[in-house]
Design an enzyme around this catalytic site. Structure first.
Site, mmCIF file in Angstrom:
data_model
loop_
_atom_site.group_PDB
_atom_site.id
_atom_site.type_symbol
_atom_site.label_atom_id
_atom_site.label_comp_id
_atom_site.label_asym_id
_atom_site.label_seq_id
_atom_site.Cartn_x
_atom_site.Cartn_y
_atom_site.Cartn_z
ATOM 1 N N GLY A 52 0.830 -1.201 0.000
ATOM 2 C CA GLY A 52 0.000 0.000 0.000
ATOM 3 C C GLY A 52 0.859 1.243 0.000
ATOM 4 N N CYS A 79 5.560 -5.951 1.431
ATOM 5 C CA CYS A 79 5.968 -4.577 1.132
ATOM 6 C C CYS A 79 5.581 -3.661 2.301
ATOM 7 C CB CYS A 79 5.401 -4.141 -0.214
ATOM 8 S SG CYS A 79 6.250 -2.706 -0.912
ATOM 9 N N HIS A 173 7.417 -8.499 -3.828
ATOM 10 C CA HIS A 173 6.041 -8.857 -4.185
ATOM 11 C C HIS A 173 5.967 -10.281 -4.747
ATOM 12 C CE1 HIS A 173 3.950 -4.826 -4.149
ATOM 13 N NE2 HIS A 173 5.195 -4.520 -3.839
ATOM 14 N N GLU A 175 3.352 -11.870 -5.642
ATOM 15 C CA GLU A 175 2.274 -11.969 -6.632
ATOM 16 C C GLU A 175 2.668 -11.434 -7.999
ATOM 17 O OE1 GLU A 175 1.986 -7.764 -5.248
ATOM 18 O OE2 GLU A 175 2.573 -9.661 -4.371
#
Length: 195
Positions: A52, A79, A173, A175
């Site tokens: 975020g 993150c 990350h 993903e």
């Protein structure tokens, strides 16, 4: 059930999709919609705190979730989520130099259940302007956090709680398409259980 805390990041959808392909029993809640007392009524087996914008100190509800659930629920911060976990346990944050936006780095990790079956070094995607400060303490970030992965330059890429063994933060990350073994890492995390 898996709880994904969405911190209004553009990668949240990708994260939800990646996790959902492994286990579809999940719920996504926005960080500003969370009430820790109501979460206690859910059958939460794993918590993932999404990336975020902003500084981790702006996310007090996420810190409350970490402090309440870490003793008995596996938690993975990604993150910003990594930085939230680090600051919960007295680590400091500093600006990243340079800023990383969609760049791949080699990650060097210690042996750990989170990295089981992942060949090191592995390539992972980085999107961040802040990092956890190593502060010249070696692998000991704080009295209860230790570093378990770094870049070649020594930037912290993952940390873990010393006593709540399944509380992890990762700066990269999993993903992202740029993270070669990201799905394996998520599977490893989702296989963890306190009993």
């Amino acid at each position: 059930m898996i709880l994904i805390i969405d911190n209004y990041d553009s990668f949240s959808y990708n994260l939800v999709q990646s996790v959902g392909e492994i286990n579809s029993d999940l719920i996504v809640l926005r960080s500003d919609e969370i009430d820790v007392s109501k979460l206690q009524n859910l059958n939460i087996k794993h918590i993932i705190i999404s990336p975020g914008p902003g500084h981790p100190d702006e996310y007090t509800i996420c810190k409350q979730v970490v402090k309440f659930f870490a003793p008995y629920t596996p938690i993975l911060g990604i993150c910003l989520g990594h930085q939230i976990i680090a600051t919960c346990y007295n680590a400091s944050i500093k600006k990243s130099s340079p800023v990383f936006h969609g760049r791949a780095s080699k990650i060097y990790c210690l042996k750990d259940k989170l990295f089981l079956g992942i060949h090191a070094p592995f390539t992972a995607a980085r999107y961040h302007s802040l990092v956890v400060d190593q502060d010249k303490r070696g692998l000991d970030l704080t009295t209860c956090l230790k570093t378990i992965a770094i870049t070649r330059e020594g930037v912290i890429m993952a940390c873990k709680h010393r006593y709540y063994h399944f509380t992890y933060g990762i700066q990269f990350h999993p993903e992202s398409m740029l993270t070669i073994q990201g799905t394996k890492l998520l599977k490893n995390f989702l296989s963890l259980s306190y009993g």
